[in-house]
Design an enzyme around this catalytic site. Structure first.
Site, PDB file in Angstrom:
ATOM      1  N   SER A 277      13.553  72.345 -29.907  1.00 12.39           N
ATOM      2  CA  SER A 277      14.415  70.984 -28.849  1.00 12.39           C
ATOM      3  C   SER A 277      14.550  70.187 -30.474  1.00 12.39           C
ATOM      4  O   SER A 277      15.135  70.514 -31.129  1.00 12.39           O
ATOM      5  CB  SER A 277      13.807  71.288 -27.689  1.00 12.39           C
TER       6      SER A 277
ATOM      7  N   GLU B 121      18.689  76.542 -20.206  1.00 16.18           N
ATOM      8  CA  GLU B 121      18.454  75.228 -20.629  1.00 16.18           C
ATOM      9  C   GLU B 121      18.969  74.806 -19.818  1.00 16.18           C
ATOM     10  O   GLU B 121      18.325  73.252 -20.056  1.00 16.18           O
ATOM     11  CB  GLU B 121      19.195  75.691 -21.957  1.00 16.18           C
TER      12      GLU B 121
ATOM     13  N   HIS C 275      13.697  76.172 -20.464  1.00 10.66           N
ATOM     14  CA  HIS C 275      14.145  75.304 -21.701  1.00 10.66           C
ATOM     15  C   HIS C 275      12.767  75.131 -22.007  1.00 10.66           C
ATOM     16  O   HIS C 275      11.671  74.725 -22.036  1.00 10.66           O
ATOM     17  CB  HIS C 275      14.436  73.641 -21.697  1.00 10.66           C
TER      18      HIS C 275
END
Length: 514
Positions: free
Chosen positions: A204, A317, A409
């Site tokens: 990320s 995601e 995610h």
């Protein structure tokens, strides 16, 4: 010259660094060192300045506890950032090292993990990042803290005036990461590591950091390869925007004509709890000496550092977008309004998806995340550097009801780190990880380890359970970890190619936080 003293598991491991001796502890045969300062505390006059060298100490420093974390929301980090980040302080520049007994053989590959969290939460000491399992397989694993939020990314005319022309610093967090990498260069040999074989990797905003370090002129020679997990295509903040936000922040504190001294006197805990309109974006600031050119522009032109790179993302995601208050169905409405012909083409590319919510979820995933991998691979090809692209689509067996749309995610991290048995129970799904999950983690992590061990500029593949070939434009090969949540490995050709070609052109107009 730094050196080490690993005597036996009954005696704490001692290592002499360039600032002094540290004493770690043994954890299941792994020498573990926590809370090593890699820079001076960035407090007082050092707030919003480049990190300075750590002060030397006499005697032996106890390195058995994680260092303090940068100020942040404990509740938010505990819920979505990997656990409780512990004690908060502006004095937060510490790193951690996991390693095995050194030998007379060649030095071990080094892997430096940069945590994610939107540049506002996280810590290198969180349990999903524990490095012992990878260290047990022959690498030296380093995790680090860096300044978060406004302490890490800030611009204001009064602070900028302190610098000569062309030397302004606004990306203090990236400079912290660079300082940690310089510490690795100077000290990691004492822990059995090879300073000439350093892999930086992160997820990320940690992945955005990896790509930004590939683009920063100040990171030259500090690492040899990188892995970017779930990097997003959101554009960097411009210095003009950052300066405007900095002045708004000062006005919020009643400092319409703030001096640098007044800004540095503001309480360190007063920034993270600000309203959303005063918070930072989850990206660096483009235009300072650390990142002179926006990272995306660097990669579009293939001018990033020409080093081996793995990059990829997960199948759901869009799971993270709700934390930014983004309604995925509104993405379809925006495209319908701004690009009606484009929406027709997009619907054709997602044949069979009728519901606006599901279509928005998939568009958001691909435009904000999957496309970054395609852009980076084109950039690697332009730069003459090898790259490998992946798509993570395995869902832990006990999470499949909770995660019907695919891999959330950040959910690949326990597989990469292969540390499921060490993660805090509060961060583990009900029922825990299964033997199949753990076996798949062995497979996934071996690819990351083999990249760290062997990848060089001339590499054509990465070894693993199946052959992972280097990316080339014609074949456009992507390694798929899992398939619709189920276990498996497959090399896909031209994976989502038509979508990603389109989104590469549209993302600058459509990837926004508002």
């Amino acid at each position: 010259m730094p050196n080490q003293q690993f005597l036996s598991n009954n005696v704490p491991p001692l290592v002499s660094t360039d600032a002094g001796i540290v004493a770690g502890e043994w954890e299941d045969g792994i020498a573990t060192f926590k809370g090593i300062p890699f820079a001076a505390p960035p407090v007082g006059e050092l707030r919003w300045r480049a990190p300075q060298p750590a002060e030397k100490w006499q005697g032996v420093k106890d390195a058995r506890l994680f260092g303090q974390s940068s100020w942040q929301s404990r509740e938010y980090c505990t819920a979505v950032g990997g656990g409780d980040p512990g004690v908060f302080s502006e004095d937060c520049l510490y790193l951690n090292v996991w390693t095995t007994l050194p030998s007379s053989e060649q030095k071990k590959p080094v892997m430096v993990w940069i945590h994610g969290g939107g540049y506002t939460i996280g810590s290198g000491g969180l349990s999903p990042y524990i490095g012992a399992p990878l260290a047990s397989r022959g690498v030296v694993l380093v995790t680090l803290n860096y300044r978060l939020g406004h302490l890490g990314f800030f611009a204001h005319p009064a602070l900028d005036a302190e610098y000569p022309a062309g030397e302004v610093v606004n990306n203090f967090a990236l400079l912290d990461q660079i300082a940690a990498l310089k510490w690795v260069q100077d000290n990691i040999a004492a822990f059995g590591g090879d300073p000439d074989n350093v892999t930086i990797f992160g997820e990320s905003s940690g992945a955005r950091s990896v790509l930004s370090l590939f683009a920063s002129p100040l990171a030259e020679g500090l690492f040899q390869k990188g892995i970017a997990q779930s990097a997003y295509t959101l554009p960097d903040t411009s210095r003009r925007q950052a300066l405007g936000r900095g002045e708004s922040l000062a006005q919020h504190f009643g400092l319409a004509h703030a001096t640098a001294e007044q800004l540095r006197e503001l309480p360190a805990d007063s920034f993270w709890s600000l309203d959303k309109n005063l918070s930072i974006a989850p990206v660096p600031i483009a235009g300072d000496s650390v990142l002179p050119t926006p990272m995306m522009d660097i990669f579009r032109t293939g001018k990033q550092r020409p080093l081996p790179l793995i990059i990829g993302s997960n199948s759901d995601e869009a799971s993270v977008l709700s934390y930014f208050d983004i309604d995925v169905a509104s993405v379809v409405k925006r495209v319908r309004k701004q690009h009606p012909l484009g929406l027709r083409l997009i619907k054709w590319l997602y044949s069979g998806v009728k519901d606006d919510g599901e279509l928005g979820r998939q568009i958001s995933r691909d435009m904000a995340f999957t496309t970054m991998g395609y852009v980076a691979m084109l950039a690697q090809h332009k730069a003459g550097a090898p790259g490998w692209r992946y798509y993570f689509d395995y869902v832990s067996e006990n999470a499949r009801t909770l995660c019907p749309n695919g891999t959330w995610h950040g959910s690949e991290i326990p597989y990469v780190m292969n540390n499921m048995h060490l993660i805090e129970s509060s961060q583990v799904i009900e029922g825990g990880y299964t033997p199949q999950d753990k076996a798949f983690a062995e497979v996934v992590s071996e690819y990351w380890l083999n990249f760290a061990r062997h990848a060089v500029g001339q590499s054509t593949h990465i070894e693993g359970d199946i052959h992972w070939p280097v990316w080339k434009p014609r074949g456009d090969k992507t390694l798929r970890f899992g398939h619709h949540g189920q276990v498996g490995l497959k090399v896909e050709q031209r994976f989502m190619r038509l979508r990603l070609r389109l989104f590469r052109l549209l993302m600058t107009k459509l990837v926004k936080l508002d």
